[in-house]
Design an enzyme around this catalytic site. Sequence first.
Site, PDB file in Angstrom:
ATOM      1  N   ASP A  51      14.249 -36.434 -19.367  1.00 29.81           N
ATOM      2  CA  ASP A  51      14.132 -36.844 -17.961  1.00 29.81           C
ATOM      3  C   ASP A  51      12.701 -37.142 -17.518  1.00 29.81           C
ATOM      4  O   ASP A  51      12.414 -38.232 -16.993  1.00 29.81           O
ATOM      5  CB  ASP A  51      14.741 -35.760 -17.065  1.00 29.81           C
ATOM      6  N   HIS A  52      11.817 -36.177 -17.651  1.00 27.18           N
ATOM      7  CA  HIS A  52      10.459 -36.371 -17.144  1.00 27.18           C
ATOM      8  C   HIS A  52       9.720 -37.453 -17.931  1.00 27.18           C
ATOM      9  O   HIS A  52       8.918 -38.208 -17.370  1.00 27.18           O
ATOM     10  CB  HIS A  52       9.689 -35.052 -17.203  1.00 27.18           C
TER      11      HIS A  52
END
Length: 433
Positions: free
Chosen positions: A190-191
């Site tokens: 995600d990040h």
Amino acid sequence: MTGAAHPRRTGVPIVEGAHPGRLPFDGLRVLDLGVIVVGAELGRLFADYGADVIKIESSAFPDGSRQSAGTATAITEGASWGMRNRRSLGLNLRTDEGREIFSELVRRSDVILTNFKPGTLASLGFDTETLSALNPGIILSESSAFGNHGSWSRRLGYGPLVRASAGLSALWSYPGDADGFSDAITIFPDHVVARLNAAAVVALLLRRDRTGRGGRVSTAQVDAIFGAMADWLLAEELQPGAGIRGEGNDRGSDGFRGVFPAAGDDEWLVVDAVGDARFAATARTIGRPDLLDDPRLRAAEQRVVHRKELRRLFAEWSATRNPGEAAASLQAAGVPAAPMLRLDDIERDPHLMVRGAFGTLTQPQLPEPLPANLGEARTVTLPPPLLRPAPLQAENTRDILRTLLGVEESRITQLLESGVLEEHPSAAPVPTA
């Protein structure tokens, strides 16, 4: 409240045309259809630096990061961090009028962010061609678990599933423990994907400045993981069906390398003493200069053979010492080393405090202010990121329709009553007597 002050260089010439102190995305409008972590992170990167990021939401399909709040009026810490600096519009895109409103927003915007399953936006009537027809300069950012093409493209997935499918979860495991997985963080994918797509969107914005043409970036989250696993995927010993295993403490390139116990409850020290010079420095630091005279330990490949013995000797030294002090003594000798830090340790770390890595986010609905990370980079002209609170779901619906699209109050009321629009209870006008 912003983050701690950090020193800035002075006397550095400013390029002509630069605007010191101006947020770089001031004037940019972003329609944010993203959800959960990658959606929150990507939109935040633009909102933090001045973009008008409008999060488009629906109570019928609530963002997962909001659902754990429990009530419609509440907000979670996670949503506060991820959705800060935005405005929230409650809009039903499954109605004709809702799609008309979205079309008007597209005409007035610069960027659209999504992380739907491939085909979802098109099923709502907004494929790439339609968006480009509405606004030739629009830039679309997409990300999905497995990409837009291939037999897995229609699979649903989120971080843990993607990590497991890529084999990363197997690497984040304890050797010899079938259930010993350490797969609870969202950095991959995600990040990482949020930052990859943000960089691509900025590149497309720069191209648009030259050409007037919009563009599209589409990321398969699994590809971001594969990029980080390149050395494993290219390993000669990795054959179909062979599988991969976690390294654990067995990095295998020298004797004093790995994670070692330190004094205290579950305290650890990480050491990366690779090469003859660092081996010698480590041996002296732990009070074992005699190891330098051992003919079995003259070269790294020999030390690897005897690594169990060397690690036992190092652990005897490290287990009686504070991890920070042990790391400092090794660093002073020229050996890469660091203590394992927990989140509370990071927030109080003197180095990060001096660099202004964290600030304080005040979310009105929460009892205490939240520590919040700020920008990772420091420049001469770039101000610190904004730290405005996150909106409640559909908190800004009326304001966005009125000020951005010029819709009259009576029409807004009709759209709210018909379910095309949604509005947070706290934002509704107070009835007059």
